[in-house]
Design a protein around this motif. Sequence first.
Motif, PDB file in Angstrom:
ATOM      1  N   ARG A 275       0.829  -1.189   0.000  1.00 51.23           N
ATOM      2  CA  ARG A 275       0.000   0.000   0.000  1.00 51.23           C
ATOM      3  C   ARG A 275       0.868   1.245   0.000  1.00 51.23           C
ATOM      4  NH1 ARG A 275      -4.938  -0.149   4.119  1.00 51.23           N
ATOM      5  NH2 ARG A 275      -5.406   1.664   2.805  1.00 51.23           N
ATOM      6  N   GLY A 276       0.515   2.191  -0.829  1.00 55.42           N
ATOM      7  CA  GLY A 276       1.289   3.421  -0.945  1.00 55.42           C
ATOM      8  C   GLY A 276       1.362   3.848  -2.394  1.00 55.42           C
ATOM      9  N   VAL A 277       1.502   5.142  -2.598  1.00 49.58           N
ATOM     10  CA  VAL A 277       1.522   5.695  -3.956  1.00 49.58           C
ATOM     11  C   VAL A 277       2.765   6.544  -4.150  1.00 49.58           C
ATOM     12  CG1 VAL A 277       0.315   7.135  -5.629  1.00 49.58           C
ATOM     13  CG2 VAL A 277      -1.002   5.691  -4.057  1.00 49.58           C
ATOM     14  N   PRO A 278       3.677   6.124  -5.003  1.00 49.32           N
ATOM     15  CA  PRO A 278       4.848   6.955  -5.294  1.00 49.32           C
ATOM     16  C   PRO A 278       4.461   8.145  -6.154  1.00 49.32           C
ATOM     17  CG  PRO A 278       4.861   5.008  -6.675  1.00 49.32           C
ATOM     18  CD  PRO A 278       3.687   4.857  -5.755  1.00 49.32           C
ATOM     19  N   ARG A 279       5.087   9.285  -5.900  1.00 46.29           N
ATOM     20  CA  ARG A 279       4.864  10.501  -6.670  1.00 46.29           C
ATOM     21  C   ARG A 279       6.182  10.958  -7.287  1.00 46.29           C
ATOM     22  NH1 ARG A 279      -0.736  10.817  -7.055  1.00 46.29           N
ATOM     23  NH2 ARG A 279      -1.640  10.322  -4.997  1.00 46.29           N
ATOM     24  N   ALA A 280       6.124  12.023  -8.075  1.00 51.26           N
ATOM     25  CA  ALA A 280       7.333  12.541  -8.712  1.00 51.26           C
ATOM     26  C   ALA A 280       8.314  13.076  -7.675  1.00 51.26           C
ATOM     27  CB  ALA A 280       6.963  13.644  -9.696  1.00 51.26           C
ATOM     28  N   GLU A 281       9.590  13.011  -8.017  1.00 54.93           N
ATOM     29  CA  GLU A 281      10.686  13.570  -7.213  1.00 54.93           C
ATOM     30  C   GLU A 281      10.834  12.898  -5.857  1.00 54.93           C
ATOM     31  OE1 GLU A 281      13.054  15.662  -8.265  1.00 54.93           O
ATOM     32  OE2 GLU A 281      12.080  15.465 -10.229  1.00 54.93           O
ATOM     33  N   MET A 282      10.672  11.579  -5.836  1.00 54.38           N
ATOM     34  CA  MET A 282      10.933  10.816  -4.621  1.00 54.38           C
ATOM     35  C   MET A 282      12.202   9.985  -4.808  1.00 54.38           C
ATOM     36  SD  MET A 282       7.141   9.583  -3.362  1.00 54.38           S
ATOM     37  CE  MET A 282       6.056  10.772  -2.562  1.00 54.38           C
ATOM     38  N   VAL A 283      12.984   9.867  -3.743  1.00 61.34           N
ATOM     39  CA  VAL A 283      14.244   9.130  -3.792  1.00 61.34           C
ATOM     40  C   VAL A 283      13.973   7.636  -3.949  1.00 61.34           C
ATOM     41  CG1 VAL A 283      16.292   8.470  -2.464  1.00 61.34           C
ATOM     42  CG2 VAL A 283      15.495  10.841  -2.457  1.00 61.34           C
ATOM     43  N   VAL A 284      14.755   6.996  -4.821  1.00 64.08           N
ATOM     44  CA  VAL A 284      14.692   5.548  -5.015  1.00 64.08           C
ATOM     45  C   VAL A 284      16.009   4.946  -4.517  1.00 64.08           C
ATOM     46  CG1 VAL A 284      14.368   3.662  -6.661  1.00 64.08           C
ATOM     47  CG2 VAL A 284      13.234   5.861  -7.052  1.00 64.08           C
ATOM     48  N   ARG A 285      15.899   3.885  -3.714  1.00 62.21           N
ATOM     49  CA  ARG A 285      17.088   3.212  -3.176  1.00 62.21           C
ATOM     50  C   ARG A 285      17.041   1.731  -3.524  1.00 62.21           C
ATOM     51  NH1 ARG A 285      15.692   6.846   1.115  1.00 62.21           N
ATOM     52  NH2 ARG A 285      17.379   8.355   1.500  1.00 62.21           N
ATOM     53  N   ASP A 286      18.209   1.112  -3.561  1.00 67.19           N
ATOM     54  CA  ASP A 286      18.228  -0.337  -3.706  1.00 67.19           C
ATOM     55  C   ASP A 286      17.951  -0.961  -2.337  1.00 67.19           C
ATOM     56  OD1 ASP A 286      20.604  -0.234  -2.243  1.00 67.19           O
ATOM     57  OD2 ASP A 286      21.895  -0.531  -3.986  1.00 67.19           O
ATOM     58  N   THR A 287      17.866  -2.264  -2.298  1.00 66.75           N
ATOM     59  CA  THR A 287      17.489  -2.932  -1.037  1.00 66.75           C
ATOM     60  C   THR A 287      18.567  -2.805   0.033  1.00 66.75           C
ATOM     61  OG1 THR A 287      18.286  -5.012  -2.006  1.00 66.75           O
ATOM     62  CG2 THR A 287      15.909  -4.565  -2.123  1.00 66.75           C
ATOM     63  N   ALA A 288      19.768  -2.379  -0.362  1.00 64.93           N
ATOM     64  CA  ALA A 288      20.828  -2.155   0.629  1.00 64.93           C
ATOM     65  C   ALA A 288      20.784  -0.744   1.196  1.00 64.93           C
ATOM     66  CB  ALA A 288      22.198  -2.413  -0.010  1.00 64.93           C
ATOM     67  N   GLY A 289      19.882   0.099   0.635  1.00 67.75           N
ATOM     68  CA  GLY A 289      19.730   1.456   1.144  1.00 67.75           C
ATOM     69  C   GLY A 289      20.487   2.516   0.384  1.00 67.75           C
ATOM     70  N   THR A 290      21.162   2.140  -0.688  1.00 71.93           N
ATOM     71  CA  THR A 290      21.927   3.099  -1.489  1.00 71.93           C
ATOM     72  C   THR A 290      21.001   3.843  -2.447  1.00 71.93           C
ATOM     73  OG1 THR A 290      23.889   1.698  -1.387  1.00 71.93           O
ATOM     74  CG2 THR A 290      23.840   3.390  -3.112  1.00 71.93           C
ATOM     75  N   GLU A 291      21.099   5.164  -2.480  1.00 74.97           N
ATOM     76  CA  GLU A 291      20.286   5.948  -3.407  1.00 74.97           C
ATOM     77  C   GLU A 291      20.724   5.677  -4.842  1.00 74.97           C
ATOM     78  OE1 GLU A 291      19.256  10.612  -4.469  1.00 74.97           O
ATOM     79  OE2 GLU A 291      19.766  10.065  -2.398  1.00 74.97           O
ATOM     80  N   ILE A 292      19.779   5.321  -5.701  1.00 76.02           N
ATOM     81  CA  ILE A 292      20.108   4.981  -7.087  1.00 76.02           C
ATOM     82  C   ILE A 292      19.311   5.795  -8.105  1.00 76.02           C
ATOM     83  CG2 ILE A 292      20.843   2.630  -6.544  1.00 76.02           C
ATOM     84  CD1 ILE A 292      18.088   1.669  -7.520  1.00 76.02           C
ATOM     85  N   GLY A 293      18.492   6.733  -7.637  1.00 75.14           N
ATOM     86  CA  GLY A 293      17.755   7.552  -8.588  1.00 75.14           C
ATOM     87  C   GLY A 293      16.572   8.242  -7.952  1.00 75.14           C
ATOM     88  N   ARG A 294      15.727   8.823  -8.820  1.00 72.33           N
ATOM     89  CA  ARG A 294      14.533   9.532  -8.372  1.00 72.33           C
ATOM     90  C   ARG A 294      13.372   9.244  -9.316  1.00 72.33           C
ATOM     91  NH1 ARG A 294      14.458  13.725  -4.658  1.00 72.33           N
ATOM     92  NH2 ARG A 294      16.448  14.069  -3.608  1.00 72.33           N
ATOM     93  N   THR A 295      12.185   9.280  -8.766  1.00 74.01           N
ATOM     94  CA  THR A 295      11.002   9.143  -9.603  1.00 74.01           C
ATOM     95  C   THR A 295      10.799  10.424 -10.410  1.00 74.01           C
ATOM     96  OG1 THR A 295       9.608   9.934  -7.806  1.00 74.01           O
ATOM     97  CG2 THR A 295       9.846   7.548  -8.039  1.00 74.01           C
ATOM     98  N   THR A 296      10.233  10.286 -11.594  1.00 75.79           N
ATOM     99  CA  THR A 296       9.942  11.439 -12.455  1.00 75.79           C
ATOM    100  C   THR A 296       8.440  11.691 -12.545  1.00 75.79           C
ATOM    101  OG1 THR A 296      10.002   9.955 -14.373  1.00 75.79           O
ATOM    102  CG2 THR A 296      12.022  11.163 -13.834  1.00 75.79           C
ATOM    103  N   SER A 297       7.635  10.655 -12.440  1.00 75.81           N
ATOM    104  CA  SER A 297       6.176  10.738 -12.411  1.00 75.81           C
ATOM    105  C   SER A 297       5.670   9.606 -11.542  1.00 75.81           C
ATOM    106  CB  SER A 297       5.573  10.587 -13.823  1.00 75.81           C
ATOM    107  OG  SER A 297       5.935  11.644 -14.673  1.00 75.81           O
TER     108      SER A 297
END
Length: 349
Positions: A275-297
Motif C-alpha cells: 500500500r502506498g503511492v509513489p509521486r514525482a521527485e521521490m528518492v529511489v534506493r536499492d534494497t541495501a539502502g543506497t540511493e540509485i535515482g529519483r522518480t519522475t512521475s
Amino acid sequence: MFAPFGGWEMPLQYSGGGVVAEHTAVRESVGVFDVSHLGKATVAGPGAAAFVNSCLSNDLNRISAGKAQYTLCCTEEGGVVDDLIAYLVDEDRVFLVPNAANTTEVVRRLRAAAPAGISVTDQHEEFGVLAVQGPQSAAVLDAIGLPAELDYMAFTDARWRDTEVRVCRTGYTGEHGYELLPRWDDAPALWEALLAAAAEFGGRAGGLGARDTLRTEMGYALHGHELSTEISPLQGSAGWAVGWKKEAFWGRDALLAEKQAGATRKLRGLRALGRGVPRAEMVVRDTAGTEIGRTTSGGFSPTLKTGIALALLDTSAEVKPGAEVVVDVRGRALACEVVAPPFVESHVR
C-alpha cells in the motif's frame, strides 16, 4: 476543477466524473479531451521538410506526406527542449504541435536557423486540439461524419459542418484514438458534438488528471518530467525518436557520444508491492539502502489498482526488470518492483 498548466487554465477533472471515472471511460469506451493549449506552428517554403529534418531529431524521410511523426527538439548538448508531433503535409510544408509551454522556444529556434525563403509561423491560437481516445473512438467519429479509417499516425483534412478539420490517428493514452484540429472558433461546436456522440457509448469528457494517469500507465514521457534540457532522449527512453543515421540534427554530436559511452541513467517503471503511492521527485534506493535515482512521475493506477511510477535510475546500479527497489514516500519505505513500461497493454496500432 481547473488548475494552471503550461500558461493556461486547464480542467483537472469534470463534475459528475472524477479522474478514475474519466480514466476508465477511455480504457473501456471513449473519452474526449480538450487539449487546445498545445502549440501549433507551420514551417513553410521550398524545402521546408528538409529544413525541419536537419533540426529535429527523428527522420522525416521515414514517413510520407499525410503521416505524422513523434520527434524531439534538442539542445546542442543533447538535452530536450521539447517533444512534439510533426505533420508532414508535403515537402514544402510541415505542421508542428509542440507542448504549450515550449512553443515559443521551439518557434524561436526554428526561425533563427531558417534559411531565406522558409517561414516559421506560430499558430498557437488559430487551431484547437480535441482528442478522442478509447475503443469506441472510431464510432464517435463515424457518428458525427468525420473519417476514422486511418492508419496509425496518418492524418487527413476533412469537412465538418462546412469547416475544415484535420484528423490524425494519434493520442497520448495507449488506446485507439484520434486528435482533431479544428479552427479555433469552430472548436466549441465540435467539442459539444463529440461529447454528445461519446455519451451514446458511455463516454465522457476527460481532464488533465485522467490524461496523466493514462499516459503514466503507458510509460509515455511528459516534458519536464521524463524529458528535459537535463534529461536526454537516451536517458528518457526516447532514443527510438532519433534518426541516428542522419547527417545533421540539433544535438547530434552530443547524443552520438552519449550513445557510444552509454547513458548514465535509464528510465524504468516501478510498481508498488504494498500500500502506498509513489509521486514525482521521490528518492529511489536499492534494497541495501543506497540511493540509485529519483522518480519522475507517479500516482495511483486505476487500471492496476496500485501505485506506479516512472523513475530515472543510475545504470551503474544494474537494476533490471523484476528487481526490487524502495521508494521513500514521505519518510516511509515503499517496496516496488522494477518493470519495463508500459504497465498495461497498448492498443494504439
